[in-house]
Design a protein around this motif. Structure first.
Motif, PDB file in Angstrom:
ATOM      1  N   LEU A 112      -7.523  -7.020   5.970  1.00  0.00           N
ATOM      2  CA  LEU A 112      -6.617  -6.363   6.782  1.00  0.00           C
ATOM      3  C   LEU A 112      -6.122  -4.876   6.010  1.00  0.00           C
ATOM      4  O   LEU A 112      -5.508  -4.112   6.576  1.00  0.00           O
ATOM      5  N   ALA A 113      -6.250  -4.827   4.731  1.00  0.00           N
ATOM      6  CA  ALA A 113      -5.975  -3.831   4.076  1.00  0.00           C
ATOM      7  C   ALA A 113      -7.136  -2.764   4.150  1.00  0.00           C
ATOM      8  O   ALA A 113      -6.895  -1.617   3.586  1.00  0.00           O
ATOM      9  N   ARG A 114      -8.086  -2.819   4.761  1.00  0.00           N
ATOM     10  CA  ARG A 114      -9.186  -1.995   4.889  1.00  0.00           C
ATOM     11  C   ARG A 114      -9.121  -1.073   6.212  1.00  0.00           C
ATOM     12  O   ARG A 114      -8.963  -1.560   7.258  1.00  0.00           O
ATOM     13  N   ASP A 115      -9.357   0.274   6.043  1.00  0.00           N
ATOM     14  CA  ASP A 115      -9.609   1.161   7.139  1.00  0.00           C
ATOM     15  C   ASP A 115      -8.345   1.009   8.040  1.00  0.00           C
ATOM     16  O   ASP A 115      -8.685   1.043   9.478  1.00  0.00           O
ATOM     17  N   ILE A 116      -6.961   0.949   7.840  1.00  0.00           N
ATOM     18  CA  ILE A 116      -6.056   0.865   8.607  1.00  0.00           C
ATOM     19  C   ILE A 116      -5.830   2.183   9.527  1.00  0.00           C
ATOM     20  O   ILE A 116      -6.037   3.083   8.797  1.00  0.00           O
ATOM     21  N   PRO A 117      -5.659   1.969  10.704  1.00  0.00           N
ATOM     22  CA  PRO A 117      -5.605   3.069  11.496  1.00  0.00           C
ATOM     23  C   PRO A 117      -4.410   4.262  11.090  1.00  0.00           C
ATOM     24  O   PRO A 117      -3.357   3.565  10.545  1.00  0.00           O
ATOM     25  N   ALA A 144      -8.315  -6.527  16.696  1.00  0.00           N
ATOM     26  CA  ALA A 144      -9.189  -7.696  17.221  1.00  0.00           C
ATOM     27  C   ALA A 144     -10.370  -7.804  16.195  1.00  0.00           C
ATOM     28  O   ALA A 144     -10.754  -9.087  16.176  1.00  0.00           O
ATOM     29  N   GLY A 145     -11.031  -7.009  15.903  1.00  0.00           N
ATOM     30  CA  GLY A 145     -11.886  -6.934  14.908  1.00  0.00           C
ATOM     31  C   GLY A 145     -11.803  -7.469  13.629  1.00  0.00           C
ATOM     32  O   GLY A 145     -12.499  -8.541  13.151  1.00  0.00           O
ATOM     33  N   CYS A 146     -10.528  -7.435  13.019  1.00  0.00           N
ATOM     34  CA  CYS A 146     -10.111  -7.819  11.896  1.00  0.00           C
ATOM     35  C   CYS A 146     -10.049  -9.591  12.108  1.00  0.00           C
ATOM     36  O   CYS A 146     -10.221 -10.330  11.330  1.00  0.00           O
ATOM     37  N   LEU A 194       0.859  -1.242  -0.072  1.00  0.00           N
ATOM     38  CA  LEU A 194      -0.181   0.061   0.064  1.00  0.00           C
ATOM     39  C   LEU A 194       0.884   1.330   0.125  1.00  0.00           C
ATOM     40  O   LEU A 194       0.380   2.535   0.291  1.00  0.00           O
ATOM     41  N   GLY A 195       2.038   1.294  -0.278  1.00  0.00           N
ATOM     42  CA  GLY A 195       3.020   2.263  -0.326  1.00  0.00           C
ATOM     43  C   GLY A 195       3.698   2.478   1.056  1.00  0.00           C
ATOM     44  O   GLY A 195       4.559   2.144   1.352  1.00  0.00           O
ATOM     45  N   ASP A 196       2.899   3.131   1.876  1.00  0.00           N
ATOM     46  CA  ASP A 196       3.155   3.564   3.257  1.00  0.00           C
ATOM     47  C   ASP A 196       3.107   2.522   4.186  1.00  0.00           C
ATOM     48  O   ASP A 196       3.322   2.491   5.318  1.00  0.00           O
ATOM     49  N   ALA A 197       2.263   1.336   3.625  1.00  0.00           N
ATOM     50  CA  ALA A 197       2.054   0.240   4.602  1.00  0.00           C
ATOM     51  C   ALA A 197       1.964  -0.968   3.794  1.00  0.00           C
ATOM     52  O   ALA A 197       2.015  -1.031   2.358  1.00  0.00           O
TER      53      ALA A 197
END
Length: 259
Positions: free
Chosen positions: A62-67, A81-83, A29-32
């Motif tokens: 895990l690629a969705r809505d990363i904090p 935990a939700g993931c 994801l570039g930065d992640a």
């Protein structure tokens, strides 16, 4: 971010004319980066498919809505935990879709999962089974943050998997990389504590030469995974483990300032 991985069929599997039952997948994801490796249960006919389903589900969710990097530890912990719960649910849903009338017994597609989100200075982990994860820091140190658990191996298809899955988060300002491995790599990548004159209770320790050498080779080759594939395919590797070997890593660009 340098993302690279390789999977090699184990010599024992090759001798039995059994295909590789490991799978791996990464999303840059570039930065992640999102990493996932899975090991299908050797005694199950369709476990290789289960392993691919596991890594697909993990990488997608895990690629969705990363904090954001500025988020609190509580936010990162709750999200991870939700993931973990969502990955188990998605795996079971996908397995039911391919199992047809046998959907009530997903065991034929049994697979482990070791996954991570690498978003410096954070690393978040989701795991079920006997894979392991190692964190690398800028001072050339290795930390086995996800050791293989003791006892019988649990799979995503095991009863109560959503309660047994492990999730946790690490904040490490000196983070330089994360490496995930399936259990077949343990003889190559982990040292017995007595090698370092430590008591057995200290548990397995990451082999510095394996991980630091791997990181250096990948950086020198701009992420080309061929050195990793050669390492896992070497005769000495096959003589130490007959299992499939899979390694997947994300290395942070050197000199990068954190948010």
């Amino acid at each position: 971010m340098i993302v690279a991985g390789a999977g090699v069929q184990g010599t024992a599997h090759l001798a039995r004319a059994q295909g590789c039952q490991d799978a791996f997948k990464a999303v840059d994801l570039g930065d992640a980066a999102v990493l996932a490796v899975s090991d299908g249960a050797g005694s199950r006919d369709r476990s290789a498919l289960g392993a691919h389903i596991a890594v697909d589900a993990a990488c997608r969710l895990l690629a969705r809505d990363i904090p954001a990097a500025q988020e609190t530890p509580e936010a990162w912990t709750a999200w991870t935990a939700g993931c973990g719960k969502a990955v188990v649910e998605e795996y079971l849903r996908a397995v039911a879709g391919v199992s047809g009338d046998d959907a009530s017994d997903p065991g034929d597609l049994a697979a482990t999962l070791t996954a991570a989100v690498v978003a410096p200075p954070w690393a978040a982990f989701v795991s079920l089974g006997d894979g392991f994860g190692t964190l690398l820091t800028r001072d050339d140190r290795c930390h086995l943050v996800l050791p293989p658990p003791e006892g019988p191996t649990a799979f995503l298809s095991s009863p109560g998997a959503e309660l047994r899955i492990r999730t946790f988060v690490v904040w490490e300002p000196e983070l330089s990389g994360v490496v995930l491995s399936t259990d077949g790599c343990a003889p190559l990548a982990l040292d017995h504590p007595t090698v370092r004159e430590l008591p057995v209770s200290a548990g397995p320790l990451p082999a510095d030469g394996f991980f630091l050498g791997l990181a250096a080779a990948l950086r020198d080759n701009d992420g080309d995974a061929e050195p990793l594939r050669r390492l896992l395919s070497a005769p000495e590797a096959g003589s130490r483990t007959g299992d499939d070997l899979t390694v997947l890593c994300a290395l942070v660009e050197e000199g990068r300032p954190w948010p």
